[in-house]
Design an enzyme around this catalytic site. Structure first.
Site, PDB file in Angstrom:
ATOM      1  N   ARG A  53      82.209  27.013  -7.441  1.00 16.04           N
ATOM      2  CA  ARG A  53      83.466  26.786  -6.732  1.00 16.04           C
ATOM      3  C   ARG A  53      83.510  25.441  -6.033  1.00 16.04           C
ATOM      4  O   ARG A  53      84.558  24.809  -5.978  1.00 16.04           O
ATOM      5  CB  ARG A  53      83.788  27.944  -5.799  1.00 16.04           C
ATOM      6  N   THR A  54      82.374  24.979  -5.512  1.00 15.73           N
ATOM      7  CA  THR A  54      82.401  23.678  -4.842  1.00 15.73           C
ATOM      8  C   THR A  54      82.731  22.578  -5.853  1.00 15.73           C
ATOM      9  O   THR A  54      83.604  21.746  -5.625  1.00 15.73           O
ATOM     10  CB  THR A  54      81.053  23.398  -4.149  1.00 15.73           C
ATOM     11  N   LYS A  82      63.668  12.108 -16.922  1.00  8.38           N
ATOM     12  CA  LYS A  82      62.777  11.013 -17.310  1.00  8.38           C
ATOM     13  C   LYS A  82      62.075  10.415 -16.101  1.00  8.38           C
ATOM     14  O   LYS A  82      61.403   9.404 -16.219  1.00  8.38           O
ATOM     15  CB  LYS A  82      63.578   9.934 -18.048  1.00  8.38           C
ATOM     16  N   ARG A 103      75.407  17.188  -4.564  1.00  6.63           N
ATOM     17  CA  ARG A 103      74.678  18.387  -4.151  1.00  6.63           C
ATOM     18  C   ARG A 103      73.233  18.235  -4.624  1.00  6.63           C
ATOM     19  O   ARG A 103      72.989  17.841  -5.767  1.00  6.63           O
ATOM     20  CB  ARG A 103      75.269  19.652  -4.757  1.00  6.63           C
ATOM     21  N   HIS A 131      76.641  21.341   4.694  1.00  4.02           N
ATOM     22  CA  HIS A 131      77.656  21.547   3.671  1.00  4.02           C
ATOM     23  C   HIS A 131      79.011  21.376   4.360  1.00  4.02           C
ATOM     24  O   HIS A 131      79.777  22.319   4.512  1.00  4.02           O
ATOM     25  CB  HIS A 131      77.494  22.964   3.097  1.00  4.02           C
TER      26      HIS A 131
END
Lengths: 310, 310, 310
Positions: A53-54, A82, A103, A131
């Site tokens: 949802r974010t 990598k 995030r 958040h």
């Protein structure tokens, strides 16, 4: 907004919050007024952890402003595999976008990343850290349903690990809210969070409880969070604790008729589906509020930028 | 279209089908006429199962109408992993989009989900259930190549598990087509599908065969589907069956020169590549028809909506 | 550009390169002039191998031109898993897009795929084969920093497996550059590449070295590549070799003050972070140059197309 980056709800003054919430309300009232406002702008999405949802609501917000996104995709398909450092990744992707959303599983990642880029960076969750955009949409939902003045809120569930809860609790100290924290002993707020809340609390009441019963009748808002099975070494222990912090219609008989029930979602069993269609339920509205609030935030940050198109 | 949701081809009358196909033909003839028609609209993509062409062609269709998509991404990176129900997921994502497309491994998922949302929901495949937009593009391809009037069609391959085949067969009863079903004994149409076809069949002939040979000369269209290796416990058994239902130029010597060969793709060995460049082959055209047909459908559903922008 | 497809840097004449680079410079100088230029156009992304920066910069480029992309997604979620051939996949996706970008693990895949499609196809890397758009952005970066006339360049690191290096080296023969190749014995340029360079070299000097020391003072540009751990059976051997081909400020004391250091990224330890903020460092600028260079290329290819919209 005086800030180029949004890393934590702690950096937001009451006036900052109100600026974002007022803009969100304007956008909610007339979304077509901004539908081309950021045409040609690109938002870079860097999600080093899963999110539905974010991520989708940032993407929706940017597209509802006429802009678009470029998405790093999953880390399985990225240069991170990598061995690239986060500092290098953000400096490369900065070249593609007008703002970045990050995030990351590590606390502090957003702060570190923000030091390497010139475009605005928004923290969409950094491990057990912050958040802040979730907090802004929570505040917007509270303001719409119960008001932020003279608020009594209960925050229940996993208070130990939930970054959503910590961010919200800090932000509410700006509004002198009475905050009741309800959780099992093992999932209480971390002591440093309680300390910080008291420091910031300018008179606001911070109380902790093991049972919802004693505080439910006084609440304007009940904010429920998920208790995660994986926090418990013993399945029986989990079942016992989780069962005590579930809400159904019977639970709410003791509540005020105007109680607003919120949840950052996804829920599992914390809120019975029978509540979904009642006046109490604000959690789907809360999820949907992610769009106007993130539109407001992006609008403010992108309009703040070098070309000053406001 | 009288429907807010599109769940199954059974809900489509002959008039409904013709409305979509006529609109698709208009769009095909002049795509630039609609290139900004749904600017600002967002289509939510919820694919709980892998898909290349269905997902990409919905995305292409929406973008060719000037709109955009928001994609839930793979379920590995979504809240579904945290135990969220489908009802919750669609109610959250409804807040981001003007219409939803759902693919889900469980039969009946689209019907259930549609009961929780107010925006139009399109079923893009629900397990062994339905796949109505595939049927519409199949019908569009048949109409362009052989016509839907007085049609004789052979449908060959895995008729037991293929939702594509069931959806198409139901829809063809609207047009009184003669339908010949060709498959090994073990992959025949399910008895309930045959029963339903007879009930709906208003005079249309439904015949089942184990060999293509006896019906090939009479066909206007041969619709081939993939026989899936994983249906067979024994590799030798699979090889034997699969080999009998493959088409090459030699097979087609017995066919009418105007025969149209279709396949929902992906194919493995069912149709030899030597057919690709012949007049018979319509399967790539069929895949490409997903775009105008889905554009037509989205246009009709989005124009039907509350703001009535038509 | 006389080409519909871009498969290898070998197909580009000096004039072709200059056409792309000149267009990129125009776009860089005034990106707003092209921001709606390809509105309504769709670029199909087919990445059969992971990629962050190539994919994101193609996506950014297309969106900065007003267009959009349709992405096949990861091969885990695609029809490839069902056994579809590359020829079939590209023929289906061709129906969705106005041009295609293909990355594939197999050398020669882009050439093969291009034979099946009518829209322009750009090779974004085919195994150990070619990566021509990387070469174009490398050339653009060199031209901006050191100029392409009378150039002395050192190319260091893994010269055996790097398609980036081979593509660049071929392209530089167009400009009579002096090319010094610096690598451990085990990672030297393949003999056939050296042979081809001599054939194409019209007088340009091609030299190979095991140590940077002897050539560093003469270089205008030092192009560093990553030495991949997985090439070495023995971890100690890797550590020894990798350590010898790392660059830090001390290394660069022997270099010209105007030296430009480049790297296709991601880097691991090849270039010390202390160089990032010096005048030498051009590798983030190089990554960012992927956008204007790919915008230029897409603009030239899409404007070349059938409808001749230029």
């Amino acid at each position: 907004m005086r800030h180029d980056h949004l890393i934590t709800s702690k950096q937001l003054s009451r006036a900052d919050v109100e600026t974002v919430l007022d803009r969100a309300a304007e956008i909610d009232a007339d979304p077509t007024a901004v539908e081309d406002r950021h045409a040609g702008s690109l938002l870079g999405l860097l999600f080093f952890e899963p999110s539905t949802r974010t991520k989708m609501s940032f993407e929706t917000a940017m597209k509802r402003l006429g802009g678009d996104v470029v998405d790093m995709g999953s880390i399985e398909s990225s240069s991170v595999k990598k061995g690239e450092t986060l500092a290098d990744t953000v400096r490369v992707i900065e070249g593609y976008a007008d703002a970045l959303v990050l995030r990351h599983p590590k606390q502090g990642a957003a702060t570190m990343a923000s030091e390497f880029v010139d475009v605005p960076l928004l923290n969409a969750g950094d491990g057990a850290g912050h958040h802040p955009t979730q907090t802004l949409l929570d505040l917007y939902t509270i303001r719409q349903n119960a008001g932020l003045e003279d608020l009594t809120i209960g925050i229940m569930g996993d208070l130990k690990y939930g970054r959503t809860v910590h961010s919200l609790a800090y932000a509410l100290t700006n509004f002198d809210a009475r905050q009741h924290f309800v959780s099992p002993e093992s999932l209480r707020l971390p002591r440093e969070v309680v300390y910080d809340l008291h420091q910031a609390g300018n008179g606001a009441g911070i109380r902790e409880h093991e049972s919802l019963e004693e505080v439910l009748p006084s609440l304007d808002v009940l904010y429920v969070t998920r208790i995660q099975r994986e926090r418990f070494p013993d399945e029986n222990e989990y079942q016992k604790v989780a069962g005590e912090y579930q809400i159904d219609l019977e639970t709410l008989e003791a509540a005020d008729d105007d109680l607003t029930v919120m949840h950052p979602l996804p829920r599992v069993d914390e809120i019975a589906p029978e509540i979904d269609d009642t006046e109490y339920a604000a959690y789907f509205e809360q999820a949907h509020n992610g769009v106007p609030v993130r539109m407001a935030l992006l609008d403010l940050l992108l309009s703040n930028g070098g070309d000053d198109d406001e």
